[in-house]
Design a protein around this motif. Structure first.
Motif, PDB file in Angstrom:
ATOM      1  N   THR A   1      11.175  35.010  -7.193  1.00 12.19           N
ATOM      2  CA  THR A   1      12.043  35.104  -5.894  1.00 12.19           C
ATOM      3  C   THR A   1      13.282  34.171  -5.562  1.00 12.19           C
ATOM      4  OG1 THR A   1      10.164  35.992  -4.718  1.00 12.19           O
ATOM      5  CG2 THR A   1      11.850  35.572  -3.483  1.00 12.19           C
ATOM      6  N   ILE A   2      13.113  33.068  -6.024  1.00 10.49           N
ATOM      7  CA  ILE A   2      13.980  32.143  -6.120  1.00 10.49           C
ATOM      8  C   ILE A   2      14.728  31.748  -7.286  1.00 10.49           C
ATOM      9  CG2 ILE A   2      13.426  31.437  -3.627  1.00 10.49           C
ATOM     10  CD1 ILE A   2      12.214  28.715  -5.295  1.00 10.49           C
ATOM     11  N   GLY A   3      14.198  32.104  -8.489  1.00 14.04           N
ATOM     12  CA  GLY A   3      14.950  31.925  -9.713  1.00 14.04           C
ATOM     13  C   GLY A   3      14.807  30.714 -10.270  1.00 14.04           C
ATOM     14  N   VAL A   4      13.720  29.947 -10.105  1.00 13.17           N
ATOM     15  CA  VAL A   4      13.347  28.490 -10.542  1.00 13.17           C
ATOM     16  C   VAL A   4      12.703  28.499 -11.924  1.00 13.17           C
ATOM     17  CG1 VAL A   4      13.575  27.380  -8.162  1.00 13.17           C
ATOM     18  CG2 VAL A   4      11.285  28.162  -9.101  1.00 13.17           C
ATOM     19  N   GLY A   5      12.148  29.872 -12.293  1.00 11.78           N
ATOM     20  CA  GLY A   5      11.126  29.922 -13.486  1.00 11.78           C
ATOM     21  C   GLY A   5      12.017  29.655 -14.533  1.00 11.78           C
ATOM     22  N   THR A   6      11.279  29.112 -15.648  1.00 11.67           N
ATOM     23  CA  THR A   6      11.803  28.735 -16.960  1.00 11.67           C
ATOM     24  C   THR A   6      10.716  29.523 -17.871  1.00 11.67           C
ATOM     25  OG1 THR A   6      10.175  26.909 -17.353  1.00 11.67           O
ATOM     26  CG2 THR A   6      12.328  26.562 -16.358  1.00 11.67           C
ATOM     27  N   PRO A   7      11.110  29.754 -19.454  1.00 14.36           N
ATOM     28  CA  PRO A   7      10.568  30.623 -20.140  1.00 14.36           C
ATOM     29  C   PRO A   7       8.993  30.023 -20.423  1.00 14.36           C
ATOM     30  CG  PRO A   7      12.709  30.224 -20.783  1.00 14.36           C
ATOM     31  CD  PRO A   7      12.717  29.449 -19.658  1.00 14.36           C
ATOM     32  N   LYS A   8       8.723  28.704 -20.521  1.00 14.81           N
ATOM     33  CA  LYS A   8       7.490  28.334 -20.758  1.00 14.81           C
ATOM     34  C   LYS A   8       6.574  28.621 -19.452  1.00 14.81           C
ATOM     35  CE  LYS A   8       5.379  23.770 -21.530  1.00 14.81           C
ATOM     36  NZ  LYS A   8       4.160  23.934 -20.121  1.00 14.81           N
ATOM     37  N   ARG A   9       7.009  28.646 -18.236  1.00 10.13           N
ATOM     38  CA  ARG A   9       6.049  28.733 -17.243  1.00 10.13           C
ATOM     39  C   ARG A   9       6.009  30.344 -17.182  1.00 10.13           C
ATOM     40  NH1 ARG A   9       3.481  27.109 -12.382  1.00 10.13           N
ATOM     41  NH2 ARG A   9       2.977  25.492 -13.697  1.00 10.13           N
ATOM     42  N   THR A  10       6.931  31.155 -17.445  1.00 13.72           N
ATOM     43  CA  THR A  10       6.985  32.519 -17.596  1.00 13.72           C
ATOM     44  C   THR A  10       5.761  33.139 -18.460  1.00 13.72           C
ATOM     45  OG1 THR A  10       9.383  32.900 -16.922  1.00 13.72           O
ATOM     46  CG2 THR A  10       8.140  34.811 -18.145  1.00 13.72           C
ATOM     47  N   ARG A  11       5.766  32.320 -19.770  1.00 17.71           N
ATOM     48  CA  ARG A  11       4.770  32.878 -20.651  1.00 17.71           C
ATOM     49  C   ARG A  11       3.517  32.382 -20.058  1.00 17.71           C
ATOM     50  NH1 ARG A  11       6.389  32.720 -26.836  1.00 17.71           N
ATOM     51  NH2 ARG A  11       4.650  34.153 -26.748  1.00 17.71           N
ATOM     52  N   GLU A  12       3.153  31.212 -19.462  1.00 15.06           N
ATOM     53  CA  GLU A  12       1.833  30.987 -18.860  1.00 15.06           C
ATOM     54  C   GLU A  12       1.387  31.893 -17.898  1.00 15.06           C
ATOM     55  OE1 GLU A  12       2.433  25.914 -19.552  1.00 15.06           O
ATOM     56  OE2 GLU A  12       3.002  27.124 -17.248  1.00 15.06           O
ATOM     57  N   VAL A  13       2.218  32.109 -17.123  1.00 12.70           N
ATOM     58  CA  VAL A  13       1.875  33.295 -15.955  1.00 12.70           C
ATOM     59  C   VAL A  13       1.491  34.579 -16.486  1.00 12.70           C
ATOM     60  CG1 VAL A  13       2.746  34.614 -13.823  1.00 12.70           C
ATOM     61  CG2 VAL A  13       3.318  32.212 -14.071  1.00 12.70           C
ATOM     62  N   TYR A  14       2.168  34.836 -17.430  1.00 12.55           N
ATOM     63  CA  TYR A  14       1.826  36.345 -18.075  1.00 12.55           C
ATOM     64  C   TYR A  14       0.698  36.350 -18.847  1.00 12.55           C
ATOM     65  CZ  TYR A  14       5.787  38.857 -16.083  1.00 12.55           C
ATOM     66  OH  TYR A  14       6.849  39.287 -15.355  1.00 12.55           O
ATOM     67  N   GLU A  15       0.669  35.281 -19.601  1.00  9.54           N
ATOM     68  CA  GLU A  15      -0.751  34.874 -20.441  1.00  9.54           C
ATOM     69  C   GLU A  15      -2.163  35.149 -19.441  1.00  9.54           C
ATOM     70  OE1 GLU A  15      -3.996  33.554 -22.494  1.00  9.54           O
ATOM     71  OE2 GLU A  15      -3.060  32.382 -20.804  1.00  9.54           O
ATOM     72  N   ALA A  16      -1.683  34.523 -18.321  1.00 11.44           N
ATOM     73  CA  ALA A  16      -3.058  34.501 -17.300  1.00 11.44           C
ATOM     74  C   ALA A  16      -3.264  35.687 -16.893  1.00 11.44           C
ATOM     75  CB  ALA A  16      -2.821  33.400 -16.374  1.00 11.44           C
ATOM     76  N   VAL A  17      -2.207  36.531 -16.076  1.00 13.88           N
ATOM     77  CA  VAL A  17      -2.441  37.609 -15.398  1.00 13.88           C
ATOM     78  C   VAL A  17      -2.788  38.970 -16.051  1.00 13.88           C
ATOM     79  CG1 VAL A  17      -0.940  36.807 -13.553  1.00 13.88           C
ATOM     80  CG2 VAL A  17       0.243  38.174 -15.460  1.00 13.88           C
ATOM     81  N   THR A  18      -2.275  38.933 -17.488  1.00  9.65           N
ATOM     82  CA  THR A  18      -2.789  39.711 -18.400  1.00  9.65           C
ATOM     83  C   THR A  18      -4.074  39.872 -18.734  1.00  9.65           C
ATOM     84  OG1 THR A  18      -2.110  38.518 -20.482  1.00  9.65           O
ATOM     85  CG2 THR A  18      -0.601  40.330 -19.628  1.00  9.65           C
ATOM     86  N   ARG A  19      -4.927  38.827 -18.494  1.00 10.78           N
ATOM     87  CA  ARG A  19      -6.184  38.872 -18.468  1.00 10.78           C
ATOM     88  C   ARG A  19      -7.035  39.578 -17.455  1.00 10.78           C
ATOM     89  NH1 ARG A  19      -7.333  32.386 -19.057  1.00 10.78           N
ATOM     90  NH2 ARG A  19      -5.847  31.995 -20.975  1.00 10.78           N
ATOM     91  N   VAL A  20      -6.359  39.794 -16.277  1.00  9.74           N
ATOM     92  CA  VAL A  20      -6.905  40.406 -15.013  1.00  9.74           C
ATOM     93  C   VAL A  20      -6.560  41.826 -14.584  1.00  9.74           C
ATOM     94  CG1 VAL A  20      -7.858  38.316 -14.098  1.00  9.74           C
ATOM     95  CG2 VAL A  20      -5.568  39.208 -13.652  1.00  9.74           C
ATOM     96  N   PHE A  21      -5.192  42.097 -15.429  1.00 10.94           N
ATOM     97  CA  PHE A  21      -4.537  43.401 -15.034  1.00 10.94           C
ATOM     98  C   PHE A  21      -3.868  43.891 -16.388  1.00 10.94           C
ATOM     99  CE2 PHE A  21      -1.226  46.206 -13.084  1.00 10.94           C
ATOM    100  CZ  PHE A  21      -2.315  46.686 -12.050  1.00 10.94           C
ATOM    101  N   PRO A  22      -3.923  45.489 -16.680  1.00  7.05           N
ATOM    102  CA  PRO A  22      -3.189  45.695 -17.885  1.00  7.05           C
ATOM    103  C   PRO A  22      -1.866  45.501 -18.061  1.00  7.05           C
ATOM    104  CG  PRO A  22      -4.744  47.471 -16.436  1.00  7.05           C
ATOM    105  CD  PRO A  22      -4.389  46.314 -15.893  1.00  7.05           C
TER     106      PRO A  22
END
Length: 307
Positions: A179-200
Motif C-alpha cells: 500500500t505505501i510502496g516500501v517493499g523490496t524484492p527480498k521481502r516480496t519473495r519472502e512474503v509470497y514464499e510464505a503465503v503460497t503455502r496456505v493459498f493457491p
C-alpha cells in the motif's frame, strides 16, 4: 522458478486510481476510460466503488458508470463493496466481481476502521456469504502486506494469517498489496514464499505501489515466485495518502512494457493503453506518470511528424 508464459493484468485505474481525485471526474470521462481499457484487452477492470458518497464522493456515480460502460465479452468488471448495502448496488449494476479490503497491520486496521483485523474480516462474512449465493466472484485485497505507515515492519506471519482469514470467508482471489510502496524484492519473495503455502499460487496477485521506485522490481520478484496476476493503474493514476507526494500505483504501461520485454503474454494492446493514458491525463489536466507511456507517446508523435 521459471518465468510464466502469460500473466493476467488487472487494470485498477478507474477505481483505485481515480477515487482520491479532489475534483469530481465527469461520469462520461470515467465511462470513456473504462471503455478504452476494455477495448485494449484487459481481462479484468476494477471499475468503481459502491461506497457511501459521504466518504468517497468521487464514486457517487457508481451506478451510472456501470450502466454506461460497453461490456466486452470475457472481461470481468469489479467493484469495491465494503458492506451489504454496497453489495446490493453491485448486484443491481450487474458487477462480475466484488472486492473487499483488509489489512495485515493491526495498527492500520485500528487507525482506519477502529477495529481489529479479525473483527474487520468477520464484518465481511455476511457480504461474502450473500455474494456467493448470487454467484459473484470475490476478491480480497490485503493492504500493508509489505509495510505499514503506522507500525512500520509487518511480520510475514501476519500476512499469512490474514490470507487464511480471507480464504475462510470465500475469497476466490487474494491481492498482496504494498500500500505505501516500501517493499523490496527480498521481502516480496519472502512474503509470497510464505503465503503460497496456505493459498493457491495461481489465485494470488501482486498490487504494488511505486513510492520508492521498487514496483517493477517487486513484480519481477513475484514472477520468480510463480505469481501470474498483477494490478496496475493506467498513466500511474492514484496517489498514496500515507506517503505525501508519492506517485502511488505502478503504471500499467510500465508493467506491460516489462512483460513484453520478458516475452510474457498479457493479451493487452500496449499502444491502446498508451492512448488511454494520454486521454485520462489530458482529461485530468496532469502529467502522465508512466515513463513508458510518455516515451512511447513521444516516439509515436515524432514518427507522425516525420512521416
Amino acid at each position: 522458478m521459471a518465468l510464466p508464459a502469460a500473466v493476467k493484468i488487472v487494470e485498477v485505474g478507474p477505481r483505485d486510481g481515480l477515487q482520491n481525485e479532489k475534483d469530481f471526474v465527469p461520469t462520461a470521462t470515467k465511462i470513456e476510460l473504462v471503455n478504452r481499457l476494455s477495448a485494449a484487452g484487459f481481462p479484468n477492470v476494477e471499475t468503481t466503488s459502491f461506497v457511501s458518497p459521504k466518504w468517497v464522493p468521487q464514486m457517487a456515480d457508481a451506478a451510472d458508470v456501470m450502466a454506461g460502460i460497453e461490456r466486452r465479452p470475457g472481461t470481468l468488471y469489479s467493484v469495491l463493496t465494503p458492506n451489504l448495502r454496497g453489495l446490493e448496488g453491485a448486484l443491481a449494476a450487474r458487477a462480475d466481481e466484488i472486492v473487499i479490503f483488509g489489512a495485515a497491520s493491526e495498527a492500520f486496521s485500528q487507525k482506519n476502521i477502529n477495529c481489529s483485523i479479525a473483527e474487520s474480516i468477520e464484518r465481511f462474512r455476511p457480504v461474502t456469504e450473500a455474494a456467493k449465493q448470487q454467484g459473484l466472484r470475490i476478491r480480497g485485497s490485503l493492504s500493508c502486506a509489505l509495510g505499514c505507515p503506522y507500525q512500520g515492519d509487518v511480520p510475514v506471519s501476519a500476512v499469512v494469517d490474514v490470507v487464511e482469514r480471507f480464504a475462510s470467508i470465500g475469497c476466490d482471489e487474494i491481492d498482496i498489496a504494498d500500500t505505501i510502496g516500501v517493499g523490496t524484492p527480498k521481502r516480496t519473495r519472502e512474503v509470497y514464499e510464505a503465503v503460497t503455502r496456505v493459498f493457491p499460487r495461481e489465485r494470488l496477485s501482486g498490487h504494488f505501489h511505486d513510492t520508492y521506485g521498487q514496483a517493477l522490481a517487486n513484480i519481477y520478484a513475484a514472477l520468480l515466485e510463480g505469481i501470474t496476476i498483477f494490478h496496475a493503474s493506467v498513466a500511474g493514476l492514484g496517489g498514496c495518502p500515507y506517503a505525501k507526494g508519492a506517485t502511488g500505483n505502478v503504471a500499467t504501461e510500465d508493467v506491460l512494457y516489462l512483460m513484453n520485454g520478458l516475452g510474457i503474454d498479457t493479451g493487452v494492446d500496449l499502444n491502446q493503453v498508451v492512448a488511454a493514458g494520454d486521454f485520462i491525463s489530458t482529461a485530468l489536466g496532469r502529467q502522465n506518470a508512466s515513463r513508458a507511456g510518455k516515451a512511447l507517446l513521444a516516439k509515436s508523435r515524432n514518427e507522425a511528424a516525420c512521416a
